[in-house]
Design a protein around this motif. Structure first.
Motif, mmCIF file in Angstrom:
data_model
loop_
_atom_site.group_PDB
_atom_site.id
_atom_site.type_symbol
_atom_site.label_atom_id
_atom_site.label_comp_id
_atom_site.label_asym_id
_atom_site.label_seq_id
_atom_site.Cartn_x
_atom_site.Cartn_y
_atom_site.Cartn_z
ATOM 1 N N PRO A 51 0.819 -1.221 0.000
ATOM 2 C CA PRO A 51 0.000 0.000 0.000
ATOM 3 C C PRO A 51 0.850 1.267 0.000
ATOM 4 C CG PRO A 51 -0.878 -1.585 1.562
ATOM 5 C CD PRO A 51 0.428 -2.121 1.108
ATOM 6 N N PHE A 52 1.936 1.270 0.763
ATOM 7 C CA PHE A 52 2.813 2.441 0.788
ATOM 8 C C PHE A 52 3.423 2.674 -0.589
ATOM 9 C CE2 PHE A 52 6.887 4.510 1.252
ATOM 10 C CZ PHE A 52 6.614 5.565 2.117
ATOM 11 N N VAL A 53 3.857 1.608 -1.255
ATOM 12 C CA VAL A 53 4.466 1.745 -2.581
ATOM 13 C C VAL A 53 3.471 2.339 -3.574
ATOM 14 C CG1 VAL A 53 5.379 0.451 -4.546
ATOM 15 C CG2 VAL A 53 6.163 -0.087 -2.236
ATOM 16 N N VAL A 54 2.249 1.840 -3.546
ATOM 17 C CA VAL A 54 1.232 2.312 -4.493
ATOM 18 C C VAL A 54 0.904 3.779 -4.240
ATOM 19 C CG1 VAL A 54 -1.162 2.032 -5.242
ATOM 20 C CG2 VAL A 54 0.269 0.004 -4.825
ATOM 21 N N VAL A 55 0.606 4.134 -2.997
ATOM 22 C CA VAL A 55 0.211 5.509 -2.667
ATOM 23 C C VAL A 55 1.360 6.474 -2.915
ATOM 24 C CG1 VAL A 55 -0.506 7.038 -0.805
ATOM 25 C CG2 VAL A 55 -1.521 4.767 -1.005
ATOM 26 N N THR A 56 2.558 6.134 -2.480
ATOM 27 C CA THR A 56 3.709 7.030 -2.624
ATOM 28 C C THR A 56 4.072 7.222 -4.093
ATOM 29 O OG1 THR A 56 4.550 6.266 -0.487
ATOM 30 C CG2 THR A 56 6.091 7.437 -1.918
ATOM 31 N N SER A 57 4.015 6.161 -4.879
ATOM 32 C CA SER A 57 4.320 6.286 -6.310
ATOM 33 C C SER A 57 3.321 7.213 -6.996
ATOM 34 C CB SER A 57 4.302 4.905 -6.970
ATOM 35 O OG SER A 57 5.257 4.050 -6.389
ATOM 36 N N ALA A 58 2.051 7.061 -6.658
ATOM 37 C CA ALA A 58 1.022 7.918 -7.262
ATOM 38 C C ALA A 58 1.209 9.378 -6.860
ATOM 39 C CB ALA A 58 -0.363 7.418 -6.857
ATOM 40 N N VAL A 59 1.507 9.613 -5.570
ATOM 41 C CA VAL A 59 1.697 10.984 -5.092
ATOM 42 C C VAL A 59 2.933 11.609 -5.725
ATOM 43 C CG1 VAL A 59 2.237 12.375 -3.058
ATOM 44 C CG2 VAL A 59 0.481 10.608 -2.926
ATOM 45 N N ALA A 60 4.035 10.851 -5.807
ATOM 46 C CA ALA A 60 5.272 11.378 -6.391
ATOM 47 C C ALA A 60 5.082 11.737 -7.853
ATOM 48 C CB ALA A 60 6.395 10.348 -6.234
ATOM 49 N N LEU A 61 4.412 10.864 -8.627
ATOM 50 C CA LEU A 61 4.201 11.139 -10.042
ATOM 51 C C LEU A 61 3.263 12.327 -10.230
ATOM 52 C CD1 LEU A 61 4.652 10.294 -12.978
ATOM 53 C CD2 LEU A 61 2.710 8.728 -12.753
ATOM 54 N N ALA A 62 2.174 12.359 -9.470
ATOM 55 C CA ALA A 62 1.216 13.460 -9.594
ATOM 56 C C ALA A 62 1.860 14.787 -9.210
ATOM 57 C CB ALA A 62 -0.004 13.186 -8.710
ATOM 58 N N LEU A 63 2.639 14.811 -8.134
ATOM 59 C CA LEU A 63 3.273 16.050 -7.695
ATOM 60 C C LEU A 63 4.260 16.555 -8.741
ATOM 61 C CD1 LEU A 63 3.558 18.091 -5.381
ATOM 62 C CD2 LEU A 63 5.335 16.620 -4.403
ATOM 63 N N THR A 64 5.033 15.661 -9.325
ATOM 64 C CA THR A 64 6.023 16.069 -10.330
ATOM 65 C C THR A 64 5.344 16.612 -11.588
ATOM 66 O OG1 THR A 64 7.535 14.363 -9.498
ATOM 67 C CG2 THR A 64 8.007 15.295 -11.663
ATOM 68 N N LEU A 65 4.314 15.930 -12.059
ATOM 69 C CA LEU A 65 3.658 16.354 -13.305
ATOM 70 C C LEU A 65 2.821 17.618 -13.101
ATOM 71 C CD1 LEU A 65 2.557 12.885 -14.750
ATOM 72 C CD2 LEU A 65 4.567 14.258 -15.332
ATOM 73 N N VAL A 66 2.112 17.694 -11.970
ATOM 74 C CA VAL A 66 1.338 18.913 -11.693
ATOM 75 C C VAL A 66 2.293 20.092 -11.500
ATOM 76 C CG1 VAL A 66 -0.208 20.038 -10.038
ATOM 77 C CG2 VAL A 66 -0.607 17.660 -10.708
ATOM 78 N N GLY A 67 3.448 19.853 -10.887
ATOM 79 C CA GLY A 67 4.431 20.910 -10.737
ATOM 80 C C GLY A 67 4.933 21.406 -12.074
ATOM 81 N N LEU A 68 5.183 20.502 -13.018
ATOM 82 C CA LEU A 68 5.632 20.902 -14.354
ATOM 83 C C LEU A 68 4.562 21.726 -15.075
ATOM 84 C CD1 LEU A 68 7.425 17.660 -15.609
ATOM 85 C CD2 LEU A 68 8.490 19.883 -15.167
ATOM 86 N N ALA A 69 3.314 21.393 -14.835
ATOM 87 C CA ALA A 69 2.224 22.115 -15.506
ATOM 88 C C ALA A 69 1.927 23.459 -14.852
ATOM 89 C CB ALA A 69 0.963 21.246 -15.498
ATOM 90 N N SER A 70 2.362 23.647 -13.587
ATOM 91 C CA SER A 70 1.949 24.839 -12.841
ATOM 92 C C SER A 70 2.744 26.083 -13.216
ATOM 93 C CB SER A 70 2.091 24.583 -11.336
ATOM 94 O OG SER A 70 3.456 24.353 -11.004
ATOM 95 N N THR A 71 4.050 25.935 -13.432
ATOM 96 C CA THR A 71 4.901 27.095 -13.679
ATOM 97 C C THR A 71 6.181 26.644 -14.353
ATOM 98 O OG1 THR A 71 6.080 28.939 -12.635
ATOM 99 C CG2 THR A 71 5.897 26.916 -11.374
ATOM 100 N N TRP A 72 6.958 27.611 -14.899
ATOM 101 C CA TRP A 72 8.207 27.245 -15.574
ATOM 102 C C TRP A 72 9.228 26.629 -14.622
ATOM 103 C CZ3 TRP A 72 12.901 29.124 -14.086
ATOM 104 C CH2 TRP A 72 12.910 30.229 -13.209
#
Length: 393
Positions: free
Chosen positions: A82-103
């Motif tokens: 469960p930790f692997v699944v949740v952490t992987s999803a959060v890490a990927l979402a945070l990185t991609l949303v960060g790229l979309a948010s600003t330069w």
């Protein structure tokens, strides 16, 4: 009164390694806290991204702290599914949303890399490599897809942000995992050192117990035998009874001296001395003794080792048998010293009984690269056969 025990050099090194490991964990958390500060400094995210980034960041930081807590209680344990699944999803979402948010959103890849380290820590090397390759490729490909649909209004190549974010994901996990690996290695070495120290202590206690058995077992057996002999001679030969009691006193004082020497680790057992003592005891018991060989041919440490063997053999003769004759053979051939003690009078109820003395003696000879064979033979005699290199240390 100060009862503090001074720390040894190794203990101080281990504590220092643990302290630096904890400092490294604090620095990692500080880096994670610096990410939102950098984003604010370079410009707030575009409208619609602030709350999502804040929520993902808080969850990611909580997951990282949770993983640190797991490492503190069980360092090196793989993360749960469960930790692997949740952490992987959060890490990927945070990185991609960060790229979309600003330069400057590529900085969120640093958080993603740290969370990737939390996911892969404790895994086997091939699984770590697979996770890193997949995570880096996913961030790079999806990041390029996202940034090509955004216009940041700055003269920078669109691939730069995803490339930097992928670089952070590809490298930052190593900082986290390497530090934890070193900390675990130090902890394991410290545990091994402690186990070795405990084994050394147990071995020393066992050696002390064997030596006490060797000294007191033999002495008390001689004292009991001579006291019984003196009581029987008291009415028929008072002079000899007195001589036997004087011998009891001598044996008791000699044993006390040996115990004190043992405490000071200065005990010396000599084959010639033990042979003379065996001769006196067996003569008093009316047991015929035949000695073949000269103890003087045995030199070095082997004299003490075989002296102890002879003492234990005499103890067994008095305690476990009712012999009429005993043979002691001493020889040195091809660099090997050998002592062989053979006695009769071993009844069916006592055959093969050696108590703990012969067991301890076997361990003692093993420590000196020797060998002990003891037990009843087909001829009805009890054999104690000890061999060891004459040059043993």
């Amino acid at each position: 009164m100060d009862l503090a025990v001074p720390l040894g050099a190794e203990e101080r090194k281990v504590r220092a390694a643990r302290r630096f490991g904890r400092i490294g964990l604090v620095i990692t958390v500080a880096w994670l806290l610096a990410v939102p500060a950098f984003v604010v400094w370079t410009g707030l995210p575009a409208p619609g991204f602030t709350w999502s980034l804040a929520a993902l960041y808080v969850v990611g930081l909580a997951l990282h702290l949770w993983r640190i807590r797991e490492h503190v209680t069980s360092l090196g344990r793989p993360a749960s599914v469960p930790f692997v699944v949740v952490t992987s999803a959060v890490a990927l979402a945070l990185t991609l949303v960060g790229l979309a948010s600003t330069w400057s959103g590529w900085i969120w890849g640093l958080v993603g890399g740290v969370l990737l380290g939390d996911v892969v820590s404790g895994m086997r090397a091939r699984w770590i490599a697979l996770w890193v390759i997949v995570a880096t490729g996913t961030v790079l490909s999806l990041g390029l897809l996202i940034t090509h649909q955004r216009d940041y209004g700055i003269p920078l190549p669109l691939w730069l942000g995803p490339a930097v974010a992928a670089f952070y994901v590809c490298t930052m996990w190593l900082v986290d995992v390497e530090r934890l690996w070193w900390l675990k290695a130090v902890t394991d070495l410290d545990y091994s050192r402690r186990v070795a120290a405990e084994l050394a202590t147990a071995r020393e206690r066992l050696r002390l117990a064997d030596d006490l058995h060797d000294i007191l077992g033999h002495a008390l057996e001689v004292v009991a035998f001579k006291s019984e002999l003196a009581s029987r001679l008291l009415d028929v030969d008072a002079d000899r009874a007195k001589a036997e009691m004087e011998e009891v006193q001598r044996v008791a004082r000699s044993s006390l001296t040996e115990v004190r020497a043992l405490v000071r680790d200065a005990r010396v057992v000599d084959l010639s001395t033990e042979l003379a003592g065996a001769r006196a005891v067996l003569d008093s018991a009316g047991i015929q003794l035949v000695v073949r060989g000269d103890p003087a041919v045995v030199t070095g440490r082997a004299r003490s080792v075989l002296g102890r063997v002879l003492r234990e053999a005499m103890t067994n003769v008095l305690r476990h048998a009712d012999p009429r004759r005993c043979t002691i053979e001493i020889e040195v051939a091809d660099g090997t010293a050998r002592l062989r003690v053979v006695n009769d009078g071993v009844g069916p109820g006592t055959a093969g009984v050696g108590g703990t003395g012969l067991v301890a003696l076997g361990r003692y000879l093993d420590e000196h690269s020797g060998r002990l064979d003891a037990g009843p033979g087909p001829d009805g005699m009890f054999h104690v056969d000890a061999m060891l290199p004459e040059a043993v240390r």
